[in-house]
Design an enzyme around this catalytic site. Structure first.
Site, PDB file in Angstrom:
ATOM      1  N   ASP A 183       0.793  -1.230   0.000  1.00  0.00           N
ATOM      2  CA  ASP A 183       0.000   0.000   0.000  1.00  0.00           C
ATOM      3  C   ASP A 183       0.828   1.284   0.000  1.00  0.00           C
ATOM      4  OD1 ASP A 183       0.824   0.270   2.753  1.00  0.00           O
ATOM      5  OD2 ASP A 183      -0.869  -0.996   3.352  1.00  0.00           O
ATOM      6  N   HIS A 191       6.601  -7.982  -1.326  1.00  0.00           N
ATOM      7  CA  HIS A 191       5.500  -8.409  -2.192  1.00  0.00           C
ATOM      8  C   HIS A 191       5.125  -7.368  -3.241  1.00  0.00           C
ATOM      9  CE1 HIS A 191       4.223 -11.312   1.270  1.00  0.00           C
ATOM     10  NE2 HIS A 191       5.211 -11.785   0.541  1.00  0.00           N
ATOM     11  N   THR A 224       1.633  -8.947  11.562  1.00  0.00           N
ATOM     12  CA  THR A 224       1.729 -10.035  10.594  1.00  0.00           C
ATOM     13  C   THR A 224       1.432 -11.365  11.264  1.00  0.00           C
ATOM     14  OG1 THR A 224       3.157 -11.166   8.997  1.00  0.00           O
ATOM     15  CG2 THR A 224       4.235 -10.227  10.937  1.00  0.00           C
TER      16      THR A 224
END
Length: 258
Positions: free
Chosen positions: A112, A127, A202
């Protein structure tokens, strides 16, 4: 968590942070939850709850039918673009600029870009990013036109590469793809240099990223986990601060400033 337990958590985290000069912050989807971005693993409200991950996050699905995936990722990019960094993001950025540390590095599984928007300058994306695009065939970068759908739509045709005519794809890592080698190497190097790891938001079940905290443990690096619930990584953390990023990280900064 009782008030006394919370005080103990803050005291313990502050004690470890005061002694550390090189900080490694490892973040997942929970980091951005207080910015209004749903976590992937939330049973009730998670972004994946009504979407088959294999249908929207695999290279095989893209090759078979890219239009639903392009529509979904463009909508997600718009959601992320409208979100604001929360107090947790801001606290990490503040820490980086303080004179109490030499270096703060962030390894994130998030796509993001909220860490950068909060002002953090050394961020490694395992990622990828919702805001980077490239040709599926020749990897030529594509400049984002920022024309994001305001609502989810079923299908949207990806643009074509001006160089080779291939389809433009999101610059994220999907199931069936390897993590970027350069980013992984940077993360390993920063962990090797760290004298404190902060794990934030996480679940510790997405591999190979979840192996990075284990590298820190093997080196004897103290690990503080910040999470509202216990996770797969709780067992290797020195302790788990049962809180959210937006609550715990500003509290940690206040403790360091006291």
């Amino acid at each position: 968590m009782s008030e006394r337990q919370l005080e103990k958590s803050i005291e313990h985290a502050v004690e470890l942070a005061r002694e550390a000069r090189n900080i490694e912050v490892f973040t997942g989807a929970g980091m951005s939850a207080d910015s209004g971005l749903e976590t992937y693993r939330d049973d009730k409200t998670g972004l994946w709850s009504n979407v088959d991950p294999q249908a929207m996050a695999s290279i095989d699905a893209w090759r078979k039918d890219p239009e639903p995936m392009w529509a979904w990722y463009r909508w997600r990019a718009g959601v992320a673009a409208r979100a604001e960094p929360n107090a947790g993001h801001q606290a990490i950025s503040y820490w980086e600029g303080s004179d109490t540390v030499e270096h703060v590095h962030i390894t994130t599984q998030n796509i993001d870009n909220l860490h950068e928007r909060a002002g953090s300058s050394d961020v490694t994306h395992l990622h990828g990013s919702l805001f980077e695009y490239r040709c599926s065939d020749c990897a030529t970068p594509w400049e984002d036109d920022k024309n994001y759908p305001q609502e989810p739509i079923a299908r949207l045709a990806p643009p074509q590469c001006e160089k080779c005519g291939g389809l433009i794809r999101p610059g994220v890592v999907w199931f069936g793809e390897n993590l970027p080698v350069e980013e992984w190497d940077i993360a390993e190097q920063r962990i090797a240099e760290a004298d404190l790891m902060i794990i934030v938001g996480t679940s510790g079940i997405v591999h190979p990223a979840a192996a990075l905290p284990q590298l820190a443990q093997q080196r004897g690096v103290p690990i503080v986990e910040i999470s509202p619930t216990r996770t797969e990584l709780s067992r290797i953390a020195d302790f788990t601060w049962m809180s959210t990023a937006a609550q715990a990280l500003p509290a940690l900064m206040r403790g360091l400033s006291a």
